[in-house]
Motif scaffolding. Structure first.
Motif, PDB file in Angstrom:
ATOM      1  N   TYR B   9       0.831  -1.196   0.096  1.00  0.00           N
ATOM      2  CA  TYR B   9       0.037   0.058   0.005  1.00  0.00           C
ATOM      3  C   TYR B   9       0.882   1.441   0.167  1.00  0.00           C
ATOM      4  O   TYR B   9       0.601   2.280  -0.778  1.00  0.00           O
ATOM      5  N   ASP B  10       1.898   1.383   0.791  1.00  0.00           N
ATOM      6  CA  ASP B  10       2.765   2.505   1.031  1.00  0.00           C
ATOM      7  C   ASP B  10       3.460   2.653  -0.196  1.00  0.00           C
ATOM      8  O   ASP B  10       3.927   4.034  -0.652  1.00  0.00           O
ATOM      9  N   GLU B  11       3.658   1.938  -1.004  1.00  0.00           N
ATOM     10  CA  GLU B  11       4.521   1.890  -2.281  1.00  0.00           C
ATOM     11  C   GLU B  11       3.788   2.354  -3.384  1.00  0.00           C
ATOM     12  O   GLU B  11       4.374   2.583  -4.678  1.00  0.00           O
ATOM     13  N   LEU B  12       2.511   2.300  -3.414  1.00  0.00           N
ATOM     14  CA  LEU B  12       1.399   2.554  -4.390  1.00  0.00           C
ATOM     15  C   LEU B  12       1.346   4.168  -4.464  1.00  0.00           C
ATOM     16  O   LEU B  12       1.147   4.765  -3.653  1.00  0.00           O
ATOM     17  N   SER B  13       1.040   4.686  -5.873  1.00  0.00           N
ATOM     18  CA  SER B  13       0.687   6.058  -5.723  1.00  0.00           C
ATOM     19  C   SER B  13      -0.210   6.245  -6.866  1.00  0.00           C
ATOM     20  O   SER B  13      -0.215   5.353  -7.917  1.00  0.00           O
ATOM     21  N   PRO B  77      -1.714  -4.361  -7.593  1.00  0.00           N
ATOM     22  CA  PRO B  77      -0.485  -4.541  -6.602  1.00  0.00           C
ATOM     23  C   PRO B  77       0.164  -5.924  -6.676  1.00  0.00           C
ATOM     24  O   PRO B  77       1.268  -5.774  -6.300  1.00  0.00           O
ATOM     25  N   GLY B  78      -0.460  -6.891  -7.261  1.00  0.00           N
ATOM     26  CA  GLY B  78       0.619  -8.119  -7.081  1.00  0.00           C
ATOM     27  C   GLY B  78       0.115  -9.141  -5.743  1.00  0.00           C
ATOM     28  O   GLY B  78      -0.941  -8.869  -5.017  1.00  0.00           O
ATOM     29  N   PRO B  79       0.887 -10.059  -5.625  1.00  0.00           N
ATOM     30  CA  PRO B  79       0.697 -11.145  -4.620  1.00  0.00           C
ATOM     31  C   PRO B  79       0.380 -10.603  -3.288  1.00  0.00           C
ATOM     32  O   PRO B  79       1.070  -9.527  -2.809  1.00  0.00           O
ATOM     33  N   GLY B  80      -0.698 -10.929  -2.674  1.00  0.00           N
ATOM     34  CA  GLY B  80      -0.905 -10.456  -1.245  1.00  0.00           C
ATOM     35  C   GLY B  80      -2.305  -9.528  -1.554  1.00  0.00           C
ATOM     36  O   GLY B  80      -2.813  -9.191  -0.450  1.00  0.00           O
ATOM     37  N   GLU B 105      -4.257   1.232 -13.855  1.00  0.00           N
ATOM     38  CA  GLU B 105      -3.626   2.339 -13.174  1.00  0.00           C
ATOM     39  C   GLU B 105      -4.407   2.715 -12.123  1.00  0.00           C
ATOM     40  O   GLU B 105      -5.715   2.855 -11.825  1.00  0.00           O
ATOM     41  N   VAL B 106      -3.603   2.980 -11.023  1.00  0.00           N
ATOM     42  CA  VAL B 106      -4.084   3.256  -9.472  1.00  0.00           C
ATOM     43  C   VAL B 106      -4.728   4.911  -9.734  1.00  0.00           C
ATOM     44  O   VAL B 106      -4.158   5.654 -10.091  1.00  0.00           O
ATOM     45  N   ILE B 107      -6.200   4.832  -9.141  1.00  0.00           N
ATOM     46  CA  ILE B 107      -6.784   6.145  -9.610  1.00  0.00           C
ATOM     47  C   ILE B 107      -7.175   6.873  -8.138  1.00  0.00           C
ATOM     48  O   ILE B 107      -7.389   7.918  -7.952  1.00  0.00           O
ATOM     49  N   GLU B 108      -6.995   5.818  -6.993  1.00  0.00           N
ATOM     50  CA  GLU B 108      -7.300   6.308  -5.569  1.00  0.00           C
ATOM     51  C   GLU B 108      -6.555   5.631  -4.644  1.00  0.00           C
ATOM     52  O   GLU B 108      -6.644   4.333  -4.786  1.00  0.00           O
ATOM     53  N   LYS B 109      -6.275   6.236  -3.554  1.00  0.00           N
ATOM     54  CA  LYS B 109      -5.774   5.464  -2.265  1.00  0.00           C
ATOM     55  C   LYS B 109      -6.461   6.101  -1.322  1.00  0.00           C
ATOM     56  O   LYS B 109      -6.868   7.024  -1.004  1.00  0.00           O
ATOM     57  N   ALA B 139      -4.487  -3.405  -0.740  1.00  0.00           N
ATOM     58  CA  ALA B 139      -3.140  -3.627  -1.276  1.00  0.00           C
ATOM     59  C   ALA B 139      -2.749  -4.341  -0.013  1.00  0.00           C
ATOM     60  O   ALA B 139      -3.002  -4.322   1.148  1.00  0.00           O
ATOM     61  N   PRO B 140      -1.539  -5.014  -0.584  1.00  0.00           N
ATOM     62  CA  PRO B 140      -0.914  -5.867   0.672  1.00  0.00           C
ATOM     63  C   PRO B 140       0.067  -4.957   1.568  1.00  0.00           C
ATOM     64  O   PRO B 140       0.275  -3.687   1.207  1.00  0.00           O
ATOM     65  N   GLU B 141       0.067  -5.268   2.726  1.00  0.00           N
ATOM     66  CA  GLU B 141       0.912  -4.510   3.742  1.00  0.00           C
ATOM     67  C   GLU B 141       2.168  -4.662   4.164  1.00  0.00           C
ATOM     68  O   GLU B 141       2.794  -3.972   4.035  1.00  0.00           O
ATOM     69  N   GLU B 142       2.533  -6.215   3.480  1.00  0.00           N
ATOM     70  CA  GLU B 142       4.040  -6.553   3.499  1.00  0.00           C
ATOM     71  C   GLU B 142       4.592  -6.568   2.259  1.00  0.00           C
ATOM     72  O   GLU B 142       3.971  -7.458   1.075  1.00  0.00           O
TER      73      GLU B 142
END
Lengths: 152, 152
Positions: B9-13, B77-80, B105-109, B139-142
């Motif tokens: 989650y933190d790596e996504l923008s 986001p991939g696995p998890g 495409e990531v449109i909102e967090k 989204a994955p935490e780890e």
């Protein structure tokens, strides 16, 4: 050869319902992974999946989406239906061996272009709701009796 | 053994993008029919399908839905990733042999429960939009490095 029929736009009415049941086998999950390309080990690897929050392997959520799609194409409205849109909310995991029952209900008819909206719910064998959503289709204009190709 | 990673989650923008391509084979369509139970001849029978408005066999719309699901699970986001919801609009038919490219495409967090919304578009090899929609995931935490099980 098995045959199925359909409901034309004129034969459909709001409140009309149909059900469609499928059991999820390990082979289904492996086949789905190979076809769509999602080979995440939560679907395929017992040891890995046992360490996740799910406690064991789960089916791809979209496999239940595919059952909903099949329910529309095979039962209500059935052959000749054109799929326009689908919403899906994934509410609970589906596990190998689960018996999934899709329940469809016609909730709206719009004369323009034979547009029909159906409520879609998928339950497991414990009657837990696993997926819910709404489908929009263009219902068939003509009555059809379809001979189903046999699986190879 | 091939490995893939994920985006936490933190790596996504917002604005972050990924693509995922799959070619649709006859075997994919036959396998999808067998797994989901939609054995309509428009997907399986050349002669029947040639007489429909499509002019030939088409893939199940939900097969492209499954590609979108796989794109989320394998790339962004991939696995998890936990799949929460998906909307799909079926815009054009997909035929055997088509090369489908899913663009995400990531449109909102939303910080609450690591909720991420992604725009999802699937194009064929002629860059015609065949399916569009929106996915909501947790989204994955780890961070994970996943060894992919090999196909049998």
């Amino acid at each position: 050869m098995p045959t199925i029929s359909n409901y034309t736009y004129d034969e459909l009415s709001t409140g009309q319902r149909a059900t469609f049941a499928r059991q999820v086998s390990d082979r289904d999950i492996e086949g789905f992974a190979e076809i769509c390309g999602d080979r995440n080990p939560v679907h395929l690897d017992d040891e890995f999946a046992a360490r996740t929050a799910f406690g064991g392997r789960i089916a791809h959520g979209m496999l239940t989406g595919a059952f909903i799609s099949a329910a529309l194409a095979m039962t209500l409205p059935g052959p000749g239906t054109v799929y326009l849109s689908q919403s899906l909310r994934f509410r609970a995991p589906v596990k190998p061996g689960d018996e999934i029952t899709v329940e469809l209900e016609v909730i709206e008819k719009l004369d323009r272009r034979r547009r029909v909206t159906l409520d879609c719910k998928a339950y497991n064998q414990a009657r837990k709701l696993v997926v819910s959503g709404t489908a929009e289709v263009m219902a068939p204009e003509e009555k059809m009796m379809i001979e189903l190709p046999e699986p190879d």
